[in-house]
Design a protein around this motif. Sequence first.
Motif, PDB file in Angstrom:
ATOM      1  N   ALA A 504      -3.429  -0.417   7.395  1.00 41.46           N
ATOM      2  CA  ALA A 504      -2.047  -0.415   7.875  1.00 41.46           C
ATOM      3  C   ALA A 504      -1.337   0.830   7.375  1.00 41.46           C
ATOM      4  O   ALA A 504      -1.870   1.590   6.553  1.00 41.46           O
ATOM      5  CB  ALA A 504      -1.323  -1.668   7.397  1.00 41.46           C
ATOM      6  N   THR A 505      -0.135   1.043   7.863  1.00 39.94           N
ATOM      7  CA  THR A 505       0.673   2.169   7.417  1.00 39.94           C
ATOM      8  C   THR A 505       1.965   1.673   6.804  1.00 39.94           C
ATOM      9  O   THR A 505       2.540   0.685   7.237  1.00 39.94           O
ATOM     10  CB  THR A 505       1.011   3.121   8.578  1.00 39.94           C
ATOM     11  OG1 THR A 505       1.696   2.387   9.595  1.00 39.94           O
ATOM     12  CG2 THR A 505      -0.239   3.749   9.151  1.00 39.94           C
ATOM     13  N   ASP A 506       2.391   2.382   5.780  1.00 40.61           N
ATOM     14  CA  ASP A 506       3.664   2.092   5.125  1.00 40.61           C
ATOM     15  C   ASP A 506       4.371   3.417   4.915  1.00 40.61           C
ATOM     16  O   ASP A 506       3.948   4.222   4.097  1.00 40.61           O
ATOM     17  CB  ASP A 506       3.412   1.384   3.796  1.00 40.61           C
ATOM     18  CG  ASP A 506       4.681   1.211   2.975  1.00 40.61           C
ATOM     19  OD1 ASP A 506       5.767   1.304   3.556  1.00 40.61           O
ATOM     20  OD2 ASP A 506       4.558   0.984   1.764  1.00 40.61           O
ATOM     21  N   LEU A 511      -2.576   2.058   3.813  1.00 43.85           N
ATOM     22  CA  LEU A 511      -2.959   1.146   2.743  1.00 43.85           C
ATOM     23  C   LEU A 511      -3.913   0.127   3.338  1.00 43.85           C
ATOM     24  O   LEU A 511      -3.959  -0.090   4.539  1.00 43.85           O
ATOM     25  CB  LEU A 511      -1.735   0.473   2.114  1.00 43.85           C
ATOM     26  CG  LEU A 511      -0.700  -0.176   3.034  1.00 43.85           C
ATOM     27  CD1 LEU A 511      -1.113  -1.606   3.382  1.00 43.85           C
ATOM     28  CD2 LEU A 511       0.666  -0.171   2.379  1.00 43.85           C
ATOM     29  N   LEU A 512      -4.694  -0.498   2.481  1.00 45.80           N
ATOM     30  CA  LEU A 512      -5.706  -1.448   2.927  1.00 45.80           C
ATOM     31  C   LEU A 512      -5.367  -2.836   2.407  1.00 45.80           C
ATOM     32  O   LEU A 512      -5.227  -3.040   1.204  1.00 45.80           O
ATOM     33  CB  LEU A 512      -7.094  -1.021   2.431  1.00 45.80           C
ATOM     34  CG  LEU A 512      -8.253  -1.971   2.760  1.00 45.80           C
ATOM     35  CD1 LEU A 512      -8.434  -2.086   4.266  1.00 45.80           C
ATOM     36  CD2 LEU A 512      -9.542  -1.487   2.102  1.00 45.80           C
ATOM     37  N   ARG A 513      -5.218  -3.788   3.335  1.00 50.71           N
ATOM     38  CA  ARG A 513      -5.023  -5.187   2.979  1.00 50.71           C
ATOM     39  C   ARG A 513      -6.376  -5.886   3.076  1.00 50.71           C
ATOM     40  O   ARG A 513      -6.993  -5.919   4.134  1.00 50.71           O
ATOM     41  CB  ARG A 513      -4.049  -5.868   3.937  1.00 50.71           C
ATOM     42  CG  ARG A 513      -2.709  -5.164   4.082  1.00 50.71           C
ATOM     43  CD  ARG A 513      -1.817  -5.408   2.899  1.00 50.71           C
ATOM     44  NE  ARG A 513      -0.454  -4.969   3.176  1.00 50.71           N
ATOM     45  CZ  ARG A 513       0.535  -5.037   2.309  1.00 50.71           C
ATOM     46  NH1 ARG A 513       0.328  -5.534   1.120  1.00 50.71           N
ATOM     47  NH2 ARG A 513       1.747  -4.613   2.628  1.00 50.71           N
ATOM     48  N   GLN A 514      -6.823  -6.442   1.975  1.00 55.21           N
ATOM     49  CA  GLN A 514      -8.065  -7.200   1.957  1.00 55.21           C
ATOM     50  C   GLN A 514      -7.698  -8.675   1.976  1.00 55.21           C
ATOM     51  O   GLN A 514      -7.346  -9.257   0.957  1.00 55.21           O
ATOM     52  CB  GLN A 514      -8.900  -6.826   0.729  1.00 55.21           C
ATOM     53  CG  GLN A 514      -9.340  -5.368   0.751  1.00 55.21           C
ATOM     54  CD  GLN A 514     -10.121  -4.969  -0.488  1.00 55.21           C
ATOM     55  OE1 GLN A 514     -10.003  -5.585  -1.540  1.00 55.21           O
ATOM     56  NE2 GLN A 514     -10.916  -3.923  -0.367  1.00 55.21           N
ATOM     57  N   ASP A 525      -4.811   0.959  -2.487  1.00 61.81           N
ATOM     58  CA  ASP A 525      -4.499   2.269  -1.954  1.00 61.81           C
ATOM     59  C   ASP A 525      -5.751   2.924  -1.379  1.00 61.81           C
ATOM     60  O   ASP A 525      -6.869   2.683  -1.850  1.00 61.81           O
ATOM     61  CB  ASP A 525      -3.923   3.165  -3.054  1.00 61.81           C
ATOM     62  CG  ASP A 525      -2.551   2.699  -3.516  1.00 61.81           C
ATOM     63  OD1 ASP A 525      -1.812   2.149  -2.682  1.00 61.81           O
ATOM     64  OD2 ASP A 525      -2.250   2.870  -4.710  1.00 61.81           O
ATOM     65  N   VAL A 526      -5.553   3.742  -0.362  1.00 57.32           N
ATOM     66  CA  VAL A 526      -6.646   4.496   0.242  1.00 57.32           C
ATOM     67  C   VAL A 526      -6.188   5.935   0.414  1.00 57.32           C
ATOM     68  O   VAL A 526      -4.987   6.225   0.368  1.00 57.32           O
ATOM     69  CB  VAL A 526      -7.059   3.893   1.597  1.00 57.32           C
ATOM     70  CG1 VAL A 526      -7.611   2.489   1.423  1.00 57.32           C
ATOM     71  CG2 VAL A 526      -5.897   3.898   2.580  1.00 57.32           C
ATOM     72  N   PRO A 527      -7.122   6.877   0.613  1.00 62.20           N
ATOM     73  CA  PRO A 527      -6.712   8.268   0.815  1.00 62.20           C
ATOM     74  C   PRO A 527      -5.768   8.413   2.004  1.00 62.20           C
ATOM     75  O   PRO A 527      -5.842   7.667   2.984  1.00 62.20           O
ATOM     76  CB  PRO A 527      -8.050   8.980   1.078  1.00 62.20           C
ATOM     77  CG  PRO A 527      -9.068   8.141   0.363  1.00 62.20           C
ATOM     78  CD  PRO A 527      -8.583   6.727   0.520  1.00 62.20           C
ATOM     79  N   GLU A 528      -4.871   9.372   1.906  1.00 58.21           N
ATOM     80  CA  GLU A 528      -3.838   9.564   2.915  1.00 58.21           C
ATOM     81  C   GLU A 528      -4.408   9.797   4.313  1.00 58.21           C
ATOM     82  O   GLU A 528      -3.808   9.421   5.312  1.00 58.21           O
ATOM     83  CB  GLU A 528      -2.939  10.747   2.526  1.00 58.21           C
ATOM     84  CG  GLU A 528      -2.112  10.522   1.273  1.00 58.21           C
ATOM     85  CD  GLU A 528      -1.005   9.505   1.489  1.00 58.21           C
ATOM     86  OE1 GLU A 528      -0.565   9.346   2.643  1.00 58.21           O
ATOM     87  OE2 GLU A 528      -0.589   8.862   0.514  1.00 58.21           O
TER      88      GLU A 528
END
Length: 578
Positions: A504-506, A511-514, A525-528
């Motif tokens: 998703a984006t914020d 960002l990653l929702r598990q 968090d994930v790389p931009e």
Amino acid sequence: MRIGRILRGAVIALALLGLTACASLPVTGDVRPGLAAGQSGGGSDLAFVPQGPSNGMDPKDIVRGFIDAASSPKESWSIARQFLTADEAQKWKPDAGVTIDTGSAERRFDVPDVAKEATSTSVHLSLQQAGAVDETGAYSGAPVNRAAELMFTLAKNKDGQWRISAAPDGIVLDADSFAAADVFAPYALQYFDPSWTYLVPDVRWFPKRENTASRIVQSLVSGKPSPWLSGAVRTAFTGDIALGRNAVTFDSQIAEVALNDAANKADPVTLARMRTQLERSLSSLSGAGVLQVKLTSSGRDLNAGAATAAPTAVDPRPLVLTDKGFGYLAGGELTPIDGVSVPLQNFPEQITAIRAASGAQRVAVQGVSGIVYAVADGRTDEIDARPGLIPPALDPFGYIWTVPRTAPSSILAWPNSASASASRSLAGPSDAGQITAMAVSRDGARLAMAVTANGQVRIEVVAIARDDRGAPTGLGVADPNVIAWPAAALDIAWLDDTTVGVLATDAASPLLRQQQVGGPARTVDVPEATQTIAPGSPTTSVQLFGNGVLWVRSGPAPTQVSTNVKVLAVQIGGQPGG
């Protein structure tokens, strides 16, 4: 500012409502990471030991102390029962479920004025509910900050001390405590898909106690799958077969499950399937160490064999398209795939998405034109050329799933034959105006989708009904109690059998929702630059891709693997079929 920092502490829940055939994934903030289904976090002896009642406690303190004490299931909630009258201590059913709230700071205790000589009163508890577990152990997410109320009746005992004479069944836990899985933990009941090929997990939350194994067995043998999975799973425990004894007994690492006399009439295939369902369901008990299940009836060993269940694990190597070709990447070297790598190297247009089952012998490919193709055995076949298609999904039975972005109700599932007459039409959510991503679970029993309705994004997981050959025949009905997703959903992938990953984006940052299907979620968090997510191995590993760079995240931070990747293929696990 990230959403997680704005709404920290709220439960991100999967709404598995009892009367629906679909689950919606609400995402409204961060939680402490819970254990994956299949982990119980150790034995039932918890480090936290609450205090019992002390003399002179007023009604509000008694109720507050009771709720705190109910966070320890030790010795059948013996400490919590000290806050109850003798009669209510016998009636109260703490394992009937959980009311999950946003935290103790939000709880409000309303106590009427009580005269000194009064012998009875009541306490009204108001809280902000964030989720619940019902009597079957099924988790449901509720809208955050939904007001809920609980009523307690109190009476003075013979010593003049207040005790609770009527309490609601179940316990109250704050969201963080629930997500930590210290009191109730997730256990995956295992069912078969309609073709008896794969095992499908149905996550339930049970108290961490000495008899948890018995609760799992009772729920599997005498209970039913969660209603939302209707049509997607089947069980070997049918007809008159029932438990002959509720308790499970252990001899070393062998669990004995006693069935009634009807089990004597079961054929060897049915017995093998029953044993396999039980063994895989009990394997999540970390303390018991169950390696084998023995089925008995009237003390006689039924000599049940073991059924075969197809694996759902993905290859640990990233499957990628680079300037050097297509294949599995390891140690900087690319291992090509017969019948697939050459056609992809010579593909007539730029490739934007690839989906692959186990072994990657057949892959679904989307080009920059939006057309979806099937590649296998050295052939490239056009599958769907409808305008506006989103990246395709692939299921373990070999079906390629396609749908236009602006027509979520027009899902088609294509078998190995690419003819239009062979496609299966499946009605997606009729109220949605847009769909941005979808993925089929590795067992083929569930479909995850990101859809938009009335300007709100929501994530749904619906059941996939199939015939006994694995052909999809329908989807579960959309959940009417939809909870919005607070950000754009870019990509969806099944990270393991019970976890959906949502990119998703914020505020323009990914960002990653598990999201555990049947439990809370966590945000990482994930790389931009991340644009695509894919499952890895072990199941805690996630592959991330964007702008030519491939990362793998197995710990607190991603590790860069390559900078020469064009497309990261999403592996779904399972065995290709069709």
